[in-house]
Design a protein around this motif. Structure first.
Motif, mmCIF file in Angstrom:
data_model
loop_
_atom_site.group_PDB
_atom_site.id
_atom_site.type_symbol
_atom_site.label_atom_id
_atom_site.label_comp_id
_atom_site.label_asym_id
_atom_site.label_seq_id
_atom_site.Cartn_x
_atom_site.Cartn_y
_atom_site.Cartn_z
ATOM 1 N N GLY A 40 0.829 -1.356 -0.090
ATOM 2 C CA GLY A 40 -0.133 0.080 0.041
ATOM 3 C C GLY A 40 1.007 1.339 -0.089
ATOM 4 O O GLY A 40 0.564 2.266 -0.773
ATOM 5 N N CYS A 41 1.702 1.341 0.701
ATOM 6 C CA CYS A 41 2.822 2.542 0.889
ATOM 7 C C CYS A 41 3.468 2.750 -0.521
ATOM 8 O O CYS A 41 3.660 3.783 -0.963
ATOM 9 C CB CYS A 41 3.883 2.304 1.998
ATOM 10 N N VAL A 57 2.271 9.215 3.931
ATOM 11 C CA VAL A 57 1.708 8.100 3.237
ATOM 12 C C VAL A 57 1.773 6.890 4.228
ATOM 13 O O VAL A 57 0.663 6.185 4.241
ATOM 14 C CB VAL A 57 2.453 7.686 2.190
ATOM 15 N N ILE A 58 2.725 6.793 4.954
ATOM 16 C CA ILE A 58 2.814 5.630 6.006
ATOM 17 C C ILE A 58 1.517 5.855 6.884
ATOM 18 O O ILE A 58 0.799 4.922 7.442
ATOM 19 C CB ILE A 58 4.070 5.708 6.566
ATOM 20 N N VAL A 59 1.410 6.950 7.460
ATOM 21 C CA VAL A 59 0.205 7.084 8.546
ATOM 22 C C VAL A 59 -1.023 6.894 7.954
ATOM 23 O O VAL A 59 -1.976 6.193 8.539
ATOM 24 C CB VAL A 59 0.342 8.666 8.848
ATOM 25 N N LYS A 60 -1.257 7.323 6.614
ATOM 26 C CA LYS A 60 -2.482 6.903 5.969
ATOM 27 C C LYS A 60 -2.867 5.471 5.698
ATOM 28 O O LYS A 60 -3.925 5.005 6.000
ATOM 29 C CB LYS A 60 -2.620 7.570 4.376
ATOM 30 N N VAL A 66 -5.674 -0.783 9.833
ATOM 31 C CA VAL A 66 -6.149 -1.022 11.098
ATOM 32 C C VAL A 66 -7.910 -0.846 11.069
ATOM 33 O O VAL A 66 -8.327 -1.673 11.564
ATOM 34 C CB VAL A 66 -5.548 -0.002 11.941
ATOM 35 N N ILE A 67 -8.187 0.165 10.380
ATOM 36 C CA ILE A 67 -9.600 0.180 10.297
ATOM 37 C C ILE A 67 -10.195 -1.010 9.621
ATOM 38 O O ILE A 67 -11.083 -1.334 9.902
ATOM 39 C CB ILE A 67 -9.965 1.754 9.786
ATOM 40 N N LEU A 95 -0.212 -5.095 14.308
ATOM 41 C CA LEU A 95 1.145 -5.292 14.279
ATOM 42 C C LEU A 95 1.749 -5.603 13.271
ATOM 43 O O LEU A 95 2.949 -4.785 12.654
ATOM 44 C CB LEU A 95 1.687 -6.248 15.342
ATOM 45 N N GLY A 96 1.265 -6.176 12.208
ATOM 46 C CA GLY A 96 1.755 -6.510 10.932
ATOM 47 C C GLY A 96 1.798 -5.220 10.314
ATOM 48 O O GLY A 96 2.806 -5.084 9.277
ATOM 49 N N ALA A 97 0.699 -4.167 10.395
ATOM 50 C CA ALA A 97 0.801 -3.030 9.613
ATOM 51 C C ALA A 97 1.974 -2.159 9.875
ATOM 52 O O ALA A 97 2.548 -1.442 9.275
ATOM 53 C CB ALA A 97 -0.787 -2.231 9.750
#
Length: 118
Positions: A40-41, A57-60, A66-67, A95-97
């Motif tokens: 995704g990143c 980008v990472i935060v998004k 997570v959502i 944790l994987g994310a």
């Protein structure tokens, strides 16, 4: 779509090979969301033509992952008959994310031959 299908589809337990590895399902959750976030990143940065800083980008992508993981767990409890939501699955997904995003950040941090931080 792949994660959604696997998360909501009920498998015939008798037709699946049996492995007695403790917490294997948590490792699978971790791995799916690690790959989900890393790809995704990378995809978002490429599509966006690197206009958005990697940190944003990472935060998004972490938030999306997570959502999405929480929604899938809720749907397992509401929309399926033989699947139950599991808080530990949400933790493994999250944790994987996080680890997927940390890996992308490290790979492109300038400490490796790849540099994509601009």
């Amino acid at each position: 779509m792949f994660i959604t299908t696997l998360s909501l589809f009920s498998f015939d337990v008798e037709s699946l090979p049996s492995m007695d590895i403790p917490h294997l399902d948590k490792l699978v959750h971790f791995t799916f969301y690690f790959v989900f976030t890393a790809l995704g990143c990378l995809s978002f940065r490429e599509i966006d033509r690197r206009n958005t800083p990697l940190k944003k980008v990472i935060v998004k992508i972490i938030l999306y992952a997570v959502i999405y993981g929480i929604i899938i767990e809720v749907l397992q409890g509401v929309a399926t008959i033989d699947r139950d939501p599991d808080l530990l699955d949400v933790l493994a997904n999250s944790l994987g994310a996080l680890f997927g995003s940390f890996t992308v950040k490290y790979i492109f941090s300038g400490k490796t031959p790849l540099n994509w931080m601009k």
